[in-house]
Design a protein around this motif. Structure first.
Motif, mmCIF file in Angstrom:
data_model
loop_
_atom_site.group_PDB
_atom_site.id
_atom_site.type_symbol
_atom_site.label_atom_id
_atom_site.label_comp_id
_atom_site.label_asym_id
_atom_site.label_seq_id
_atom_site.Cartn_x
_atom_site.Cartn_y
_atom_site.Cartn_z
ATOM 1 N N GLU A 130 0.850 -1.189 0.000
ATOM 2 C CA GLU A 130 0.000 0.000 0.000
ATOM 3 C C GLU A 130 0.885 1.237 0.000
ATOM 4 O O GLU A 130 1.891 1.289 0.714
ATOM 5 N N SER A 157 -6.528 -9.963 -4.746
ATOM 6 C CA SER A 157 -7.663 -9.049 -4.875
ATOM 7 C C SER A 157 -8.263 -9.064 -6.272
ATOM 8 O O SER A 157 -9.261 -8.390 -6.523
ATOM 9 N N THR A 191 -9.084 -10.374 2.090
ATOM 10 C CA THR A 191 -9.807 -9.636 3.126
ATOM 11 C C THR A 191 -11.303 -9.554 2.843
ATOM 12 O O THR A 191 -12.025 -8.902 3.590
ATOM 13 N N TRP A 200 -10.171 -1.993 -1.809
ATOM 14 C CA TRP A 200 -8.745 -2.098 -2.075
ATOM 15 C C TRP A 200 -8.271 -1.119 -3.149
ATOM 16 O O TRP A 200 -7.171 -0.559 -3.059
ATOM 17 N N ASN A 260 -7.821 2.055 -1.187
ATOM 18 C CA ASN A 260 -6.969 1.969 0.000
ATOM 19 C C ASN A 260 -5.502 1.701 -0.327
ATOM 20 O O ASN A 260 -4.624 2.071 0.454
ATOM 21 N N SER A 261 -5.228 1.057 -1.443
ATOM 22 C CA SER A 261 -3.830 0.791 -1.790
ATOM 23 C C SER A 261 -3.118 2.013 -2.366
ATOM 24 O O SER A 261 -1.892 2.029 -2.448
#
Length: 322
Positions: free
Chosen positions: A108, A174, A192, A242, A245-246
Motif C-alpha cells: 500500500e 484481490s 480480506t 482495495w 486503500n492501496s
C-alpha cells in the motif's frame, strides 16, 4: 472441518508492549492462530500507532508457545528488499520453533511511500511481487543466490541460519492477476473479502487444497453504541475498498476519503456490540466461500482484554460450531 479462528495484532492501534501482551491473552483464550499487520503508518490519526512488526513478532515468539504467527501482510518490494525479508522470515521461523507463516502482498502506498521510490501501477507492483517471491524461495532453499532481474539485484546472498522447514508463503489476492500469482507460487492464499470467486481463481491456477486465510474486523463492547462509535472513528477507512486503500499516501487522504462515511454505514459492514449470533453470522460468509481460516480484528487498542475474555467465554465456542 470447522473454520479456524485467528486473532489479529493490529499494529495501527496499539504499541509494541501491548501487542505482545494481547497475543499472550489470545493464546490463553484459545485462538487457533494469529496474524500481524506490517505498516509504517496507521490509516487514521485516531488509531495512533505503527511499531515495527518484525520486532513485535520476535518478542511474541518468545512470549508464547503454541499460537502460530503470520504477517498479514508484508510487502517485500519497496521498504524491504526480498533478500532481507527472507532473512527475517527464516530467523523468525527458528525463534518461533516452526510456528511462522510469511504472508506477502503487493503493498500500500500508505506504507511504502516512506522510502521515496514512487508508486507504480498495479501491474508493475505484481511483477515486482512475483520476482520477490522467487528470490525468497531460492534463499529458503539454501546456498548462495545471485539474481539480476527486471526489478531486483541479489549478489551472492545466503541465509546462514535456516530453519528445518522454511516458513510457508502466503500471497494476498484481490483480482485475477494476483490470484494467478498466488496459485502458482504460494502455499496459502490471503484475502480480506469473503469472495468465493477469488478462491476459485486461486484453485484454477494450482491452489486447490491449500489453506485460504481471510480477515474480518469486529468491534466488541457491551455498549453497542460505543462499539459503533469506535468502529466509525477508527475503521471507517475500510469501506473504501482495495482500489482506493492501496493508493492513498497517508492518514490525511484516508480522512478525506472517508469523511462522508456514517456510523450506520460502518455498523452495516462490521459487527458491533456483544451479540454472539451477529458475530457468527459475519464469519459465516467466509466459511461458505471456502475459507479455512478467519482472523478477527478487534477494533480499539484499549478494548483487547475485554474482547479476549468475551471471546474465550462465548464467541469462540459459538464459532467452533460454525
Amino acid at each position: 472441518m470447522p473454520v479456524r479462528i485467528g486473532y489479529t495484532m493490529m499494529t495501527e492501534q496499539a504499541g509494541p508492549l501491548e501487542l505482545v501482551a494481547h497475543l499472550v491473552g489470545a493464546e490463553r483464550a484459545g485462538f487457533d492462530f494469529s496474524v500481524i499487520s506490517d505498516h509504517s503508518f496507521p490509516w487514521l490519526d485516531s488509531q495512533g500507532h505503527a511499531p515495527y512488526a518484525w520486532s513485535v513478532l520476535g518478542a511474541a515468539a518468545q512470549a508464547t508457545s503454541r499460537i502460530p504467527l503470520m504477517t498479514y501482510v508484508t510487502c517485500p518490494t519497496f521498504r524491504y528488499h526480498p533478500a532481507v525479508v527472507a532473512q527475517k522470515a527464516a530467523t523468525l521461523q527458528i525463534l518461533s520453533r516452526g510456528r511462522f507463516r510469511l504472508g506477502l502482498g503487493s503493498g500500500e502506498n500508505l506504507n511504502e511511500h516512506v522510502v521515496g521510490a514512487g508508486w507504480p501501477a498495479a501491474h508493475v507492483r505484481l511483477e515486482m511481487l512475483e520476482e520477490a517471491v522467487g528470490i525468497i524461495r531460492r534463499l529458503f532453499g539454501g546456498g548462495y543466490v545471485s539474481h539480476h532481474g527486471a526489478h531486483y539485484d541479489v549478489e551472492n546472498a545466503k541465509l546462514w541460519d535456516l530453519p528445518e522447514e522454511p516458513p510457508p508463503i502466503g500471497v494476498a489476492v484481490s483480482g485475477p492477476r494476483s490470484c494467478a500469482l498466488a496459485g502458482r507460487y504460494a502455499d496459502l492464499v490471503i484475502a480480506t473479502e469473503a469472495d468465493a470467486e477469488l478462491l476459485r481463481r486461486f484453485d484454477a491456477q494450482g491452489g486447490a487444497g491449500k489453506p485460504r486465510v481471510g480477515q474480518l474486523p469486529v468491534c466488541y463492547d457491551p455498549d453497542r453504541d460505543a462499539a459503533v462509535a469506535r468502529a466509525h472513528d477508527q475503521f471507517r477507512w475500510a469501506l473504501g475498498g482495495w482500489g482506493v486503500n492501496s493508493e492513498l499516501p497517508g492518514p490525511a487522504g484516508f480522512e478525506q476519503a472517508s469523511q462522508h462515511t456514517r456510523p450506520e454505514d460502518v455498523a452495516a459492514s462490521i459487527p458491533c456490540g456483544d451479540d454472539v449470533d451477529a458475530f457468527v453470522e459475519a464469519v459465516r460468509p467466509y466459511a461458505q466461500a471456502g475459507f479455512t481460516e478467519v482472523a478477527l480484528v478487534q477494533i480499539g487498542g484499549d478494548r483487547q482484554a475485554a474482547f479476549l475474555d468475551w471471546a474465550e467465554a462465548k464467541l469462540l465456542p459459538a464459532l467452533g460450531r460454525l
